[in-house]
Scaffold this active site. Structure first.
Site, PDB file in Angstrom:
ATOM      1  N   LYS A  79       0.849  -1.200   0.000  1.00 44.03           N
ATOM      2  CA  LYS A  79       0.000   0.000   0.000  1.00 44.03           C
ATOM      3  C   LYS A  79       0.879   1.243   0.000  1.00 44.03           C
ATOM      4  O   LYS A  79       1.893   1.288   0.727  1.00 44.03           O
ATOM      5  CB  LYS A  79      -0.893  -0.039   1.246  1.00 44.03           C
ATOM      6  CG  LYS A  79      -1.956   1.043   1.320  1.00 44.03           C
ATOM      7  CD  LYS A  79      -2.847   0.841   2.545  1.00 44.03           C
ATOM      8  CE  LYS A  79      -3.984   1.837   2.614  1.00 44.03           C
ATOM      9  NZ  LYS A  79      -4.857   1.640   3.791  1.00 44.03           N
ATOM     10  N   SER A 154      -9.742   1.521   2.702  1.00 43.03           N
ATOM     11  CA  SER A 154      -8.903   2.312   1.837  1.00 43.03           C
ATOM     12  C   SER A 154      -7.828   1.511   1.106  1.00 43.03           C
ATOM     13  O   SER A 154      -7.240   2.017   0.154  1.00 43.03           O
ATOM     14  CB  SER A 154      -8.227   3.415   2.653  1.00 43.03           C
ATOM     15  OG  SER A 154      -7.372   2.845   3.617  1.00 43.03           O
ATOM     16  N   SER A 178      -9.899  -0.785   6.943  1.00 37.08           N
ATOM     17  CA  SER A 178      -9.301  -0.645   5.606  1.00 37.08           C
ATOM     18  C   SER A 178      -8.553  -1.843   5.067  1.00 37.08           C
ATOM     19  O   SER A 178      -8.180  -1.840   3.894  1.00 37.08           O
ATOM     20  CB  SER A 178      -8.367   0.559   5.578  1.00 37.08           C
ATOM     21  OG  SER A 178      -9.117   1.716   5.361  1.00 37.08           O
TER      22      SER A 178
HETATM   23  N1  GLN Z   1     -13.169   3.868   6.102  1.00 29.30           N
HETATM   24  C1  GLN Z   1     -12.634   4.332   7.350  1.00 29.30           C
HETATM   25  C2  GLN Z   1     -12.258   5.777   7.231  1.00 29.30           C
HETATM   26  O1  GLN Z   1     -12.537   6.339   6.241  1.00 29.30           O
HETATM   27  C3  GLN Z   1     -11.443   3.489   7.737  1.00 29.30           C
HETATM   28  C4  GLN Z   1     -10.243   3.791   6.953  1.00 29.30           C
HETATM   29  C5  GLN Z   1      -9.060   2.983   7.366  1.00 29.30           C
HETATM   30  O2  GLN Z   1      -9.186   1.962   8.028  1.00 29.30           O
HETATM   31  N2  GLN Z   1      -7.897   3.477   7.003  1.00 29.30           N
HETATM   32  O3  GLN Z   1     -11.712   6.358   8.103  1.00 29.30           O
END
Ligand code: GLN
Length: 484
Positions: A79, A154, A178
């Protein structure tokens, strides 16, 4: 024969046993990326030269008769918020375009030592804020199962890369879901290890009390193998725990679940969850019962406040973590600015996308004097209650089973207009981040229209080995169709 679609464990065994070379593996995966990534766009950067050089070095090591590492020759997609020395790291944000990492993240150093091969950097929601990868400042990533759908987020690029056969192993980061949510939407396995089990040194911070790095793979056994490599104490990350023994990640999958106590949290089967998701998860629970597990209903009463709590704590931490991107200490500087204030204003104004700005403003507000007690401090207290719910549940059960996400992959644009509906994607994953426990998403079925569904298994802190072994046993009973 092709090595595409093989597990990480099988690739490592093939390379160390001489069935094929690490260079062949890298070439085949790079060719597949060339052929197919134009339609998916999982990668922000493909590391063609570096990957081939690393693979050749692994082959040379074998030729010299040296012992090879546990992930020898395994292509790993990373990532793009995790640092690889000498490689651009963008967080899929304009503000970091051109930023070259000056050192390896701890997880990268460990993977390097295990002879893994870094194949590329994957797309994400800008600074890991989002649930669909649509917040990337560069481009959208498609779900390999249906290209009109998002891959989740994400870590959408990492999950799509694994589902499309670009790499058997990818790294993601999980602050509120994410790793698990995109894994669920792409039919992959996604592990959020216990908070503190894996060092975050070299992960660009979003919300430091929640962020955790973990693997996305095709099999639970590969997730365990990856955790045994990337896990372990790092004295240079003050939140890294000496308690975690990476060797314990590798528990064998039990033949039966007799003696296993499984809790079904009643708050996780709420109105609004997709009926096909609920059905697949109920069937997965029946598989645990068939293997001998004793299931019972449990209650996590404060989970209903998890999203509100998270959207105070995570943006607060983000607003302070992202202060360093000011065009001077880090980040791209606005070209025309007369005063220091203008440098900050314009660099941040031009460099950050709308969701990142929304989070920074939310967090700054929640932390500001006069509001701190009402919002941030209160959220911290609710967080403790959520954590205590889990502690109580784990006094009487070993594992919890829930859906990973309330719906399968959704269409591009379906939730972008309404941030709240996007935030709800993480309703079942966020509580584990707030509590710091170990959670995994494993594929448990397909919808009628052919989209993957994920089962979430949750274990108490530092029970990652038990969690992974249960996931592997489930997978053995319920093999999941692959795209490749
Ligand atoms: N979807 C969640 C957010 O927008 C979690 C994102 C993540 O785990 N990085 O914060």
């Amino acid at each position: 024969m092709t090595t595409i679609g093989l597990s990480a464990a099988d690739i490592a065994a093939g390379v160390s046993g001489g069935a094929f070379s690490a260079e062949d593996v890298a070439r085949e995966h790079l060719a597949r990326i060339k052929e197919k990534d134009a339609g998916i766009r999982a990668f922000v950067t493909v590391l063609e030269e570096q990957a081939l050089a690393q693979a050749r070095a692994v082959d040379a090591k074998k030729k010299r008769g040296e012992k090879l590492g546990a992930l020898c020759g395994v292509p790993v997609a990373v990532k793009d918020n995790i640092l690889i020395e000498g490689v651009e790291t963008t967080c899929s944000s304009k503000i970091l375009k051109g930023y070259v990492a000056p050192y390896d993240a701890d997880v990268i150093a460990r993977l390097r030592k295990a002879d893994a091969v870094f194949i590329g950097k994957t797309n994400l929601d800008e600074f890991a804020m989002g649930s669909s990868t649509e917040n990337s400042a560069f481009f959208k990533t498609a779900n390999p199962w249906n290209k009109d759908c998002v891959p989740g987020g994400s870590s959408g690029g990492s999950a799509a890369a694994v589902a499309a056969g670009f790499a058997p192993l990818a790294l993601g980061s999980d602050t509120g879901g994410s790793i698990r949510q995109p894994a669920a939407l792409c039919g992959a396995v996604g592990l959020k290890p216990t908070y503190g089990a894996v060092s975050r040194r070299g992960l660009i911070a979003f919300a430091s009390s929640l962020d955790q790095i973990g693997p996305i793979t095709r099999t639970a056994a590969d997730a365990a193998l990856a955790l045994s490599v990337i896990g372990g104490h790092d004295p240079l990350d003050s939140t890294s725990s000496p308690e975690f023994d990476a060797g314990k990640a590798l528990e064998p999958a039990p033949k039966s679940f007799v003696g296993l106590r499984v809790g079904i949290p009643k708050e996780y089967f709420i109105k609004g969850i997709d009926p096909e998701v609920e059905k697949a998860v109920r069937e997965a629970i029946a598989v645990f019962e068939k293997l001998g597990a004793k299931t019972s209903e449990v209650s996590l009463p404060h989970s209903q406040y998890a999203i509100s709590t998270y959207y105070l704590i995570a943006p607060s931490e983000a607003s302070s973590n992202l202060a360093r991107f000011d065009g001077i200490r880090y980040g791209r500087r606005a070209a025309e600015a007369a005063t220091l204030e203008e440098v900050y204003e314009r660099s941040r104004g031009e460099g950050f996308g709308p969701e990142v700005k929304r989070r920074i403003m939310l967090g700054t507000y929640a932390l500001s004097s006069g509001y701190y007690d009402a919002y941030y401090a209160k959220a911290q207290r609710v967080r403790t209650l959520i954590k205590q719910d889990f502690e109580k549940a784990f006094a009487s059960v070993d594992l919890l089973l829930t859906p990973t996400a309330p719906s399968p992959a959704f269409k591009f644009g379906e939730k972008t207009k309404d941030p709240l509906s996007m935030y709800l994607s993480d309703v079942f994953t966020i509580p584990s981040n707030l509590a710091g426990n170990a959670s995994i998403s494993v594929p448990c079925g397909l919808t009628r229209s052919g989209l993957p569904i994920g089962l979430q298994i949750i274990a108490d802190q530092f029970q990652d080995g038990r969690l992974l072994a249960a996931a592997a046993a489930f997978e053995r009973e319920r093999p999941f169709p692959r795209l490749s």
